[in-house]
Motif scaffolding. Structure first.
Motif, PDB file in Angstrom:
ATOM      1  N   SER A  44      45.765  58.178  41.988  1.00  0.00           N
ATOM      2  CA  SER A  44      45.596  57.452  40.648  1.00  0.00           C
ATOM      3  C   SER A  44      46.768  57.661  39.712  1.00  0.00           C
ATOM      4  CB  SER A  44      44.285  57.951  39.805  1.00  0.00           C
ATOM      5  OG  SER A  44      44.343  59.307  39.817  1.00  0.00           O
ATOM      6  N   THR A 223      42.036  61.454  38.769  1.00  0.00           N
ATOM      7  CA  THR A 223      40.532  61.253  38.940  1.00  0.00           C
ATOM      8  C   THR A 223      40.127  62.673  39.066  1.00  0.00           C
ATOM      9  OG1 THR A 223      40.909  60.403  40.984  1.00  0.00           O
ATOM     10  CG2 THR A 223      40.565  58.761  39.505  1.00  0.00           C
ATOM     11  N   ASN A 249      44.778  57.873  32.180  1.00  0.00           N
ATOM     12  CA  ASN A 249      44.714  56.616  33.149  1.00  0.00           C
ATOM     13  C   ASN A 249      43.406  56.243  33.076  1.00  0.00           C
ATOM     14  OD1 ASN A 249      43.376  58.352  35.285  1.00  0.00           O
ATOM     15  ND2 ASN A 249      45.059  57.720  36.746  1.00  0.00           N
ATOM     16  N   GLU A 251      41.484  55.043  35.501  1.00  0.00           N
ATOM     17  CA  GLU A 251      40.459  55.598  36.585  1.00  0.00           C
ATOM     18  C   GLU A 251      39.876  56.787  35.993  1.00  0.00           C
ATOM     19  OE1 GLU A 251      43.646  54.641  37.103  1.00  0.00           O
ATOM     20  OE2 GLU A 251      43.024  52.804  38.052  1.00  0.00           O
ATOM     21  N   LYS A 254      37.047  55.814  34.119  1.00  0.00           N
ATOM     22  CA  LYS A 254      35.864  55.186  34.923  1.00  0.00           C
ATOM     23  C   LYS A 254      35.066  56.290  35.629  1.00  0.00           C
ATOM     24  CE  LYS A 254      38.481  50.776  35.586  1.00  0.00           C
ATOM     25  NZ  LYS A 254      39.434  49.945  36.687  1.00  0.00           N
ATOM     26  N   ILE A 255      35.713  57.062  36.170  1.00  0.00           N
ATOM     27  CA  ILE A 255      35.153  58.293  37.001  1.00  0.00           C
ATOM     28  C   ILE A 255      34.459  59.160  36.172  1.00  0.00           C
ATOM     29  CG2 ILE A 255      35.678  60.302  38.360  1.00  0.00           C
ATOM     30  CD1 ILE A 255      36.150  57.741  39.894  1.00  0.00           C
ATOM     31  N   THR A 301      46.462  47.319  31.394  1.00  0.00           N
ATOM     32  CA  THR A 301      46.746  48.028  32.514  1.00  0.00           C
ATOM     33  C   THR A 301      47.697  49.237  32.249  1.00  0.00           C
ATOM     34  OG1 THR A 301      48.439  46.511  32.922  1.00  0.00           O
ATOM     35  CG2 THR A 301      46.426  46.260  34.176  1.00  0.00           C
TER      36      THR A 301
END
Length: 384
Positions: A44, A223, A249, A251, A254-255, A301
């Motif tokens: 990641s 992550t 970041n 990810e 999101k995690i 992004t």
């Protein structure tokens, strides 16, 4: 008459040789090895580090550049092997990478042995006097934890729990945190560790919660850095939780999901570039990086790791422009000139900080390179 013709012929030949030499210098090909962990537990981080080099200009210092991009799979031994291959077989002039402390550190030994400049994309704590060939773009851990310590002091917190990776990155964060503790008036009450591939940190979280710290600092990255945070929340911890720049970041957000709301992260400013005042020296490059990166990969992004690669490009671009006037790429003399030019960098404004290198400082960033971010509504907000 024959003598004059011969002399003229020699003169023309010399002129053509000189021109060819100049043309060869002008079109000299720079070779750069890019090593990141695009797979494995650090993917990641490694993928964004790698992606930037498809969004940068195709020149360094005005010369064409060839990037040889390889994946170390977040494995220190593999990173060292790839570095040696890039240097001995591909004849690169510069190594950029890798994306976490253990892999970047393993590369640094090869860089020192072969006298090849390395721009690490993670914060290395090595001293330039011991390894003069290695430079680091990532925000120094001492600055990251300094911002955290200042905030802890302002809160009046007196006890701090710690959970970090069981490797050199976890050690760096813990060492920096404890170094700031006396001046900030707090003590670090736990030193729990976990491996990057662990899927549970319940035991560590329970030990931290049972010690009842006022706040908790986490020393993970990418992550895997979300795991202790979500576990602490699941176990009922209500205090403030801090992270380092190594988690910034998409990810990670999101995690961790809603459990991360309210987390504070000491980081570079690029992900909140629009929120910076116009007087901030990094705002211009932060917005330029965002424009170039998102033109390649799409809106939203951008991330801290890609921005450090952008700053590595800027650093190399300036240094190559100097080194090419002193030696030809592909030679030991050029690598030495490049190293010297990197060390002579002054006031280079990047997307993540302003860099000034010296024989005693190969990171070069100052407090202008760090802000506190708050996780809010699943995104990053400027906290200070």
């Amino acid at each position: 008459m024959k003598f004059k013709l011969a002399t003229s012929a020699v003169a023309v030949a010399v002129a053509f040789a000189a021109l060819a030499c100049l043309m060869g210098t002008a079109s000299a090909q720079i070779k750069v090895g890019i090593i990141t962990g695009a797979s494995g537990p650090g993917a990641s981080l490694g993928i964004p580090y790698k992606n930037t080099f498809a969004a940068t200009p195709n020149t360094l210092g005005g010369e064409p550049v060839t990037y040889i991009v390889v994946d170390d799979a977040t494995d220190p031994a593999n990173a060292a092997r790839l570095a040696r291959k890039l240097i001995t077989e591909d004849k690169v002039d510069l190594i950029i990478g890798s994306g976490n402390v253990p892999t970047a550190s393993s590369i640094s030994f090869v860089a020192s042995e072969t006298k090849t400049p390395q721009i690490a994309l993670s914060p290395l704590s090595g001293e330039p006097a011991k390894n003069p060939w290695v430079f680091s773009m990532s925000l120094p851990t001492s600055l990251q934890m300094g911002a955290v310590a200042d905030h802890i002091k302002a809160k009046g917190a007196k006890t701090v729990g710690y959970i970090g990776f069981s490797d050199s990155w976890g050690d760096q964060v813990y060492t920096a945190l404890t170094a700031h503790a006396p001046a900030a008036g707090f003590s670090v009450t736990t030193n729990e560790r976990y491996a990057r591939l662990d899927t549970s940190v319940t035991s560590q979280a329970l030990k931290v919660v049972s010690s009842r710290p006022d706040v908790v600092v986490l020393g993970g990255s990418g992550t895997p850095g979300a795991l202790p945070h979500t576990t602490l929340v699941e176990r009922g911890y209500k205090g403030q939780i801090y992270h380092s720049a190594a988690v910034v970041n998409p990810e990670f957000l999101k995690i961790g999901g809603k459990a991360l709301e309210g987390a504070l992260v000491s980081a570079g400013p690029v992900v909140v570039a629009e929120q910076l005042p116009d007087s901030n020296p990094v705002k211009k490059q932060g917005l330029e990086f965002t424009k170039a990166y998102e033109a390649k990969y799409g809106p939203g992004t951008r991330n801290s790791f890609s921005a450090y690669s952008w700053d590595a490009y800027l650093l190399a671009d300036r240094a190559v422009a100097v080194a090419k006037t002193k030696a030809k790429p592909g030679t030991p003399e050029f690598r030495q000139a490049l190293r010297d030019a990197l060390e002579a960098t002054k006031d280079l404004a990047g997307a993540q900080g302003v860099y000034t290198m010296s024989p005693t400082d190969h990171a070069g960033a100052d407090k202008r390179a760090v802000v506190l971010l708050r996780v809010e509504n699943g995104g990053w907000k400027l906290a200070n």
